[in-house]
Design an enzyme around this catalytic site. Structure first.
Site, PDB file in Angstrom:
ATOM      1  N   GLU A  64       0.872  -1.177   0.000  1.00  0.00           N
ATOM      2  CA  GLU A  64       0.000   0.000   0.000  1.00  0.00           C
ATOM      3  C   GLU A  64       0.909   1.227   0.000  1.00  0.00           C
ATOM      4  O   GLU A  64       1.815   1.318   0.834  1.00  0.00           O
ATOM      5  CB  GLU A  64      -0.887  -0.007   1.250  1.00  0.00           C
ATOM      6  CG  GLU A  64      -1.802   1.194   1.243  1.00  0.00           C
ATOM      7  CD  GLU A  64      -2.821   1.215   2.385  1.00  0.00           C
ATOM      8  OE1 GLU A  64      -2.810   0.296   3.216  1.00  0.00           O
ATOM      9  OE2 GLU A  64      -3.610   2.173   2.400  1.00  0.00           O
ATOM     10  N   ARG A 103       5.219 -13.026   9.167  1.00  0.00           N
ATOM     11  CA  ARG A 103       5.937 -11.796   8.840  1.00  0.00           C
ATOM     12  C   ARG A 103       7.236 -11.709   9.634  1.00  0.00           C
ATOM     13  O   ARG A 103       7.411 -12.361  10.656  1.00  0.00           O
ATOM     14  CB  ARG A 103       5.066 -10.577   9.078  1.00  0.00           C
ATOM     15  CG  ARG A 103       4.640 -10.367  10.517  1.00  0.00           C
ATOM     16  CD  ARG A 103       3.969  -8.994  10.684  1.00  0.00           C
ATOM     17  NE  ARG A 103       2.920  -8.733   9.700  1.00  0.00           N
ATOM     18  CZ  ARG A 103       2.827  -7.598   8.991  1.00  0.00           C
ATOM     19  NH1 ARG A 103       3.706  -6.628   9.131  1.00  0.00           N
ATOM     20  NH2 ARG A 103       1.842  -7.420   8.152  1.00  0.00           N
ATOM     21  N   LYS A 124       4.508   0.693   8.868  1.00  0.00           N
ATOM     22  CA  LYS A 124       4.659   1.989   8.208  1.00  0.00           C
ATOM     23  C   LYS A 124       4.012   3.098   9.027  1.00  0.00           C
ATOM     24  O   LYS A 124       4.496   4.223   9.051  1.00  0.00           O
ATOM     25  CB  LYS A 124       4.031   1.928   6.812  1.00  0.00           C
ATOM     26  CG  LYS A 124       4.940   1.244   5.799  1.00  0.00           C
ATOM     27  CD  LYS A 124       4.288   1.166   4.432  1.00  0.00           C
ATOM     28  CE  LYS A 124       3.361  -0.012   4.355  1.00  0.00           C
ATOM     29  NZ  LYS A 124       2.587  -0.129   3.148  1.00  0.00           N
TER      30      LYS A 124
HETATM   31  P1  ATP Z   1       2.789  -2.164   7.459  1.00  0.00           P
HETATM   32  O1  ATP Z   1       2.120  -2.520   8.736  1.00  0.00           O
HETATM   33  O2  ATP Z   1       4.255  -2.020   7.569  1.00  0.00           O
HETATM   34  O3  ATP Z   1       2.154  -1.042   6.748  1.00  0.00           O
HETATM   35  P2  ATP Z   1       1.511  -3.829   5.672  1.00  0.00           P
HETATM   36  O4  ATP Z   1       1.312  -5.293   5.708  1.00  0.00           O
HETATM   37  O5  ATP Z   1       0.318  -2.978   5.897  1.00  0.00           O
HETATM   38  O6  ATP Z   1       2.658  -3.476   6.627  1.00  0.00           O
HETATM   39  P3  ATP Z   1       1.742  -3.535   2.916  1.00  0.00           P
HETATM   40  O7  ATP Z   1       2.246  -2.387   2.149  1.00  0.00           O
HETATM   41  O8  ATP Z   1       0.276  -3.800   2.890  1.00  0.00           O
HETATM   42  O9  ATP Z   1       2.225  -3.361   4.369  1.00  0.00           O
HETATM   43  O10 ATP Z   1       2.535  -4.860   2.591  1.00  0.00           O
HETATM   44  C1  ATP Z   1       2.877  -5.284   1.304  1.00  0.00           C
HETATM   45  C2  ATP Z   1       3.255  -6.730   1.383  1.00  0.00           C
HETATM   46  O11 ATP Z   1       4.366  -6.895   2.249  1.00  0.00           O
HETATM   47  C3  ATP Z   1       2.132  -7.557   1.960  1.00  0.00           C
HETATM   48  O12 ATP Z   1       2.000  -8.736   1.200  1.00  0.00           O
HETATM   49  C4  ATP Z   1       2.564  -7.836   3.354  1.00  0.00           C
HETATM   50  O13 ATP Z   1       2.032  -9.041   3.798  1.00  0.00           O
HETATM   51  C5  ATP Z   1       4.079  -7.850   3.228  1.00  0.00           C
HETATM   52  N1  ATP Z   1       4.704  -7.460   4.486  1.00  0.00           N
HETATM   53  C6  ATP Z   1       4.479  -6.336   5.196  1.00  0.00           C
HETATM   54  N2  ATP Z   1       5.190  -6.339   6.338  1.00  0.00           N
HETATM   55  C7  ATP Z   1       5.894  -7.497   6.347  1.00  0.00           C
HETATM   56  C8  ATP Z   1       6.805  -8.098   7.271  1.00  0.00           C
HETATM   57  N3  ATP Z   1       7.143  -7.506   8.403  1.00  0.00           N
HETATM   58  N4  ATP Z   1       7.327  -9.302   6.953  1.00  0.00           N
HETATM   59  C9  ATP Z   1       6.995  -9.905   5.797  1.00  0.00           C
HETATM   60  N5  ATP Z   1       6.148  -9.409   4.894  1.00  0.00           N
HETATM   61  C10 ATP Z   1       5.586  -8.213   5.158  1.00  0.00           C
HETATM   62 MG    MG Z   2      -1.351  -2.831   4.689  1.00  0.00          MG
END
Ligand code: ATP
Ligand code: MG
Length: 582
Positions: free
Chosen positions: A38, A288, A298
């Site tokens: 995102e 994760r 983020k």
């Molecule tokens: P954040 O909480 O950091 O915003 P998110 O999951 O909302 O994390 P996204 O931008 O939606 O962030 O994530 C993009 C991809 O990266 C998704 O498929 C998510 O599952 C993966 N991802 C995010 N954080 C991690 C992590 N700590 N370890 C492994 N994969 C991750």
């Molecule tokens: Mg997300």
């Protein structure tokens, strides 16, 4: 094992096993994964794990991995983030899986599914956007309504949550198809204010899995979107947009993190209910990455940036990809780390030591050794002739003799590290002390004869004598001595600003309770003016340097000709302990 990712020797894991079996059985002929960030912040090292997994699978099975901006939340998303995400992904996969990157061709119209399959094209290609599919996703919503599988609900968000919690059906659940179609079209046309209505799937309000209790598919938001502008005032929710985006792009294996496991029945239900042509994508979940001494979401990283607790998203103390790049961490170190930690289904906390190990392992093999003194103290060798300069031979990298040697100037006045002299040292201190001896690396053994202090009592100068027969590598150099220290010639030294970074948080799990910002390490950055050997004037941003006995360093982009700025990427492990034992 410098870059296993590039050596095609990825360890197997349960997801790769599934993909291999699907290929073997002919379920899918082309493996197609995606990485769907995102655009609401910069990528962090957790994303590295997801990128290496999705691109790794595409790479190993000769497939494609699309980058798709998962942009269904107009308020939080920005083009700046899209640009940074793309720059970070290119940096991370370039030289390894760049040829597996699926990008959108800039063609108009045509069959969505074949258009977006993803082939590299020269100039115009860019990431995919879920928001590019708002039209087809809306058409799928209409189809769900027509099939009696979705309805327009007038309950508020709070009421909807409450009814779902207790398993009670919405009073609007049995609206006719015609009424639902009319209301959905009017939602889209902007007739209703934010929150007035939603489109909900009609599944099962008694389902033990909450996600199947008539989840919301569309909500009304009169807000400008970074990619579609004012074209839409209704936005699909993640669960509806994601499975359909995967379907539209021809994704075969949709890999995400464990928290989406409970969403999987909904993912499958939506695709099944729409009667789509096969094959359909399937979702798989892995644990994760969580890392000690940092925060990863983020949203939290954005707070650190917005509250100016760090200097922007690329602050070298942050676990962002751009921060780590600036700090001097290489893409190959991050890929190596991602492969070392592996892929499992079990949530866990990874020690930051594992990342530091990956850095040291690579830099030990690649970094050029240089002499630099971070906290200088002047040394005068009283029996060394004034005006004389010797060019001493120094090895650039003992781990890679191909890196050659260089000349280091030696003269009567030098700098040594403040910590390498102690007036009243503890037992087993093998560095310099009054009346004691130490070897200057590549040079002579010196003895401290006199300590000169300034008016405040601080050591201003050490007057020493050298054993001029003891030159390293010389014919008469057989004297053994316990301590060896680094130094630079004062007359030949150049100044550099050196930024010494430490962990950003004082506790291993700043996220676990309380306000994570209250655990910030107040000493996470120390800036010093170091004295560096002359050859560092030629330092290059793409190279890594080991300042001997101190750690690994890289040029910061703030460097200008005549104004060097280095970041300490990582210290050497147990430097002092090892030196003390020599
Ligand atoms: P954040 O909480 O950091 O915003 P998110 O999951 O909302 O994390 P996204 O931008 O939606 O962030 O994530 C993009 C991809 O990266 C998704 O498929 C998510 O599952 C993966 N991802 C995010 N954080 C991690 C992590 N700590 N370890 C492994 N994969 C991750
Ligand atoms: Mg997300």
């Amino acid at each position: 094992m410098s870059d296993p990712a590039s050596e095609n020797s990825a360890p197997s894991d349960f997801i790769r096993d599934i993909v291999a079996e699907d290929v073997r059985s002919g379920k899918y002929t082309n493996v197609h994964t995606r990485f769907p960030p995102e655009p609401n912040g910069y990528l962090h090292i957790g994303h590295t794990k997801a990128i290496c997994l999705n691109f790794g699978i595409a790479h190993e099975f000769g497939g494609i991995c699309n980058v798709r901006m998962d942009d269904t939340n107009p308020e939080k998303e920005e083009t700046e983030y899209v640009d940074s995400i793309m720059a970070d992904i290119h940096w991370l996969i370039d030289g390894w899986a760049e040829e597996n990157l699926g990008l959108k061709q800039k063609s108009e119209g045509g069959d969505q599914r074949s258009e977006v399959r993803g082939q590299r094209s020269e100039n115009q290609a860019g990431p995919f956007f879920a928001s590019d599919y708002f039209e087809p996703i809306y058409a799928f919503a209409v189809r769900l309504v027509e099939k009696g599988n979705a309805f327009v609900c007038d309950m508020s968000a709070e009421q909807t949550d409450e009814y779902r919690r207790i398993g009670k059906e919405s009073p609007f659940r049995n609206r006719t198809v015609a009424e639902n179609l009319d209301l959905l079209a009017r939602m889209k046309a902007g007739e209703f204010p934010d929150g007035a209505r939603t489109l909900r799937a009609k599944i099962d309000m008694q389902a033990p899995n909450m996600w199947l209790r008539d989840p919301v598919l569309y909500r009304i938001r009169h807000a400008a979107h970074h990619h579609t502008g004012d074209a839409w005032c209704i936005y699909p929710l993640y669960d509806f947009a994601h499975c359909l985006s995967d379907y539209i792009e021809g994704i075969t294996h949709s890999v995400c993190t464990l928290e989406f496991e409970v969403h999987r029945p909904l993912y499958d239900w939506l695709l099944e209910s729409l009667d789509l042509p096969r094959p359909l994508p399937h979702q798989y979940e892995f644990a994760r990455l969580n890392l000690t001494y940092t925060v990863m979401s983020k949203r939290k990283l954005k707070q650190l940036v917005d509250d100016e607790l760090v200097n922007g998203w690329d602050d070298p103390r942050l676990p962002t990809i751009s921060g780590m790049r600036r700090r001097g961490v290489t893409a190959s170190v991050l890929r190596d780390f991602a492969y070392r930690i592996g892929i499992t289904k079990y949530p866990s906390m990874t020690e930051v030591d594992a990342l530091e190990y990956a850095m040291r392992d690579e830099f030990n093999k690649t970094a050029l050794r240089r002499l630099a003194v971070l906290h200088p103290v002047k040394v005068v060798i009283t029996n060394y002739p004034e005006g004389k300069t010797e060019e001493l031979e120094a090895v650039n990298n003992p781990e890679d003799l191909g890196a050659g040697t260089r000349k280091v100037p030696f003269s009567r006045e030098l700098y040594i590290e403040g910590a390498d002299f102690m007036e009243t040292p503890p037992p087993k201190y093998f560095r310099l002390r009054p009346g004691g001896e130490v070897r200057l690396k590549y040079a002579y053994i010196i003895r401290c004869e006199e300590v000169i202090k300034d008016s405040s009592g601080k050591v201003a100068e050490l007057r020493c004598t050298a054993d001029l027969e003891s030159k390293s590598g010389g014919a008469t150099s057989n004297r053994k001595i316990k301590g060896t220290i680094h130094w630079v010639s004062a007359a030949h030294a150049i100044d550099a600003e050196v930024r010494l970074y430490d962990r950003l948080f004082t506790v291993p799990e700043p996220d676990s309770d309380g306000d994570f910002k209250s655990f910030i390490n107040p000493h996470s950055l120390e800036v010093v003016t170091a004295k560096c050997e002359l050859s560092l004037g030629e330092a290059k941003p793409e190279l890594r340097y080991q300042f001997e006995r101190l750690g690994y360093f890289a040029l910061d982009p703030d460097s200008r000709p005549g104004r060097l700025v280095f970041n300490r990427t990582i210290t050497l492990r147990d430097t002092w302990a090892k030196e003390a034992k020599k």
